[in-house]
Enzyme design. Sequence first.
Site, short mmCIF file in Angstrom:
data_model
loop_
_atom_site.label_atom_id
_atom_site.label_comp_id
_atom_site.label_asym_id
_atom_site.label_seq_id
_atom_site.Cartn_x
_atom_site.Cartn_y
_atom_site.Cartn_z
N CYS A 132 0.81 -1.22 0.00
CA CYS A 132 0.00 0.00 0.00
C CYS A 132 0.85 1.27 0.00
CB CYS A 132 -0.94 0.00 1.20
SG CYS A 132 -2.05 -1.42 1.25
N GLN A 144 2.49 1.82 -3.34
CA GLN A 144 1.54 2.27 -4.35
C GLN A 144 1.17 3.74 -4.16
OE1 GLN A 144 -1.58 -0.80 -3.91
NE2 GLN A 144 -1.06 -1.43 -5.98
N GLU A 177 -9.63 1.00 5.87
CA GLU A 177 -8.61 0.16 6.49
C GLU A 177 -9.03 -1.31 6.46
OE1 GLU A 177 -5.00 0.00 7.84
OE2 GLU A 177 -5.85 1.95 8.36
N THR A 199 -5.08 -13.32 3.57
CA THR A 199 -5.78 -12.07 3.87
C THR A 199 -7.29 -12.20 3.73
OG1 THR A 199 -5.88 -9.71 3.31
CG2 THR A 199 -5.54 -11.23 1.49
N ASP A 255 -14.73 -7.79 1.46
CA ASP A 255 -14.45 -6.41 1.07
C ASP A 255 -15.72 -5.59 1.25
OD1 ASP A 255 -13.64 -4.00 -0.11
OD2 ASP A 255 -12.58 -4.99 -1.75
N ARG A 281 -15.58 -2.03 1.16
CA ARG A 281 -15.26 -0.66 0.77
C ARG A 281 -16.34 -0.08 -0.14
NH1 ARG A 281 -9.22 -1.66 -1.33
NH2 ARG A 281 -10.30 -3.55 -2.06
#
Length: 247
Positions: free
Chosen positions: A77, A80, A103, A126, A138, A140
Site C-alpha cells: 500500500c 503504491q 482500512e 488475507t 471487502d 469498501r
Amino acid sequence: MPDHDAAPGADRPLETAESELATRRGPFRAVAFRDPEEGGEHLALVRGPVSGGGPVLARVHSECLTGDVFGATRCECGEQLDAALEAIAAEGRGVLVYMRGHEGRGIGLLAKVRTHILQDEQGLDTVDSATFLGFPVDVRDYRPAARVLRHLGVGAVRLMSNNPDKVAALEAHGVPVAARVPLLAPAHSGNIAYLTAKRDRLGHDLPQLDGGADGAVDGAGAGEAPSGPNGHGGPDGAARATGGRRG
C-alpha cells in the site's frame, strides 16, 4: 454535474474545504470533503487542471495506516501511494483520492491487526483471516470517490490500479475509466503471500508474480494500453513502485 447515485443523500452537495498543500513533490490542491451519504471525511489531492480535457491520471487509494505511514512490508500500500503521487507529479495533472475508513478493505484497524495475528499464527491468508473473524471479504464503498471526482469536473480517468473491481465500481457510479494503469510493486518474502492471495482470491492483475513485470517500469500513463477487449489497459506503462524507503 448530476450525481449517478440514487441512494439517500446523493442529491446533496459535498461539504468541502480547499487549500494549497506544499509537499516534497511540489504543491497540490488539497480538497477535504465530507460525503453526504456515508458521512466520512476524505481527501483529494489535485495537481493541475482536471476539469475538462482528456482522461485524468487518477488513483483511488484505500487508507492503510500500517503501510502508508509506517512503511509495513506485509502489503504494498505505501509503495503504491508513493508511486501514484510521483506519477501525478511527473505528469503535472492528476488526482489522488485518499479514502479514509477503508482500512483492511473496510473492516477497520483493530480487526485488520487481528487478521494479521491469524495470518502469522495460523497461516490464513488475507481473505480467510477476515472471514474467520466474521467479516465480509471487502466492504469498501467507492461512491464517495466517484462523487468527489465528479465534483472536481473529472470527465474520465486513467485509473492507477491492479484491481478490476475498482474499475467496475467507479464506472457503476458514473466515472468512465478510459484505461487502467497498473501500479505494480516488486514481490519479496514479506509480501508474497499477500500479493498471491490478492491475485488468486481477489482477482487482482499482478503479472510480476509470474515474471511478467518487475514493478519498476517508468512512467505511469506513458504508453498504457488504451481501452482493449475488456475496456482497460494492460501492464504496459505501469507506474513505478520500487519498495524503497519513501523520501
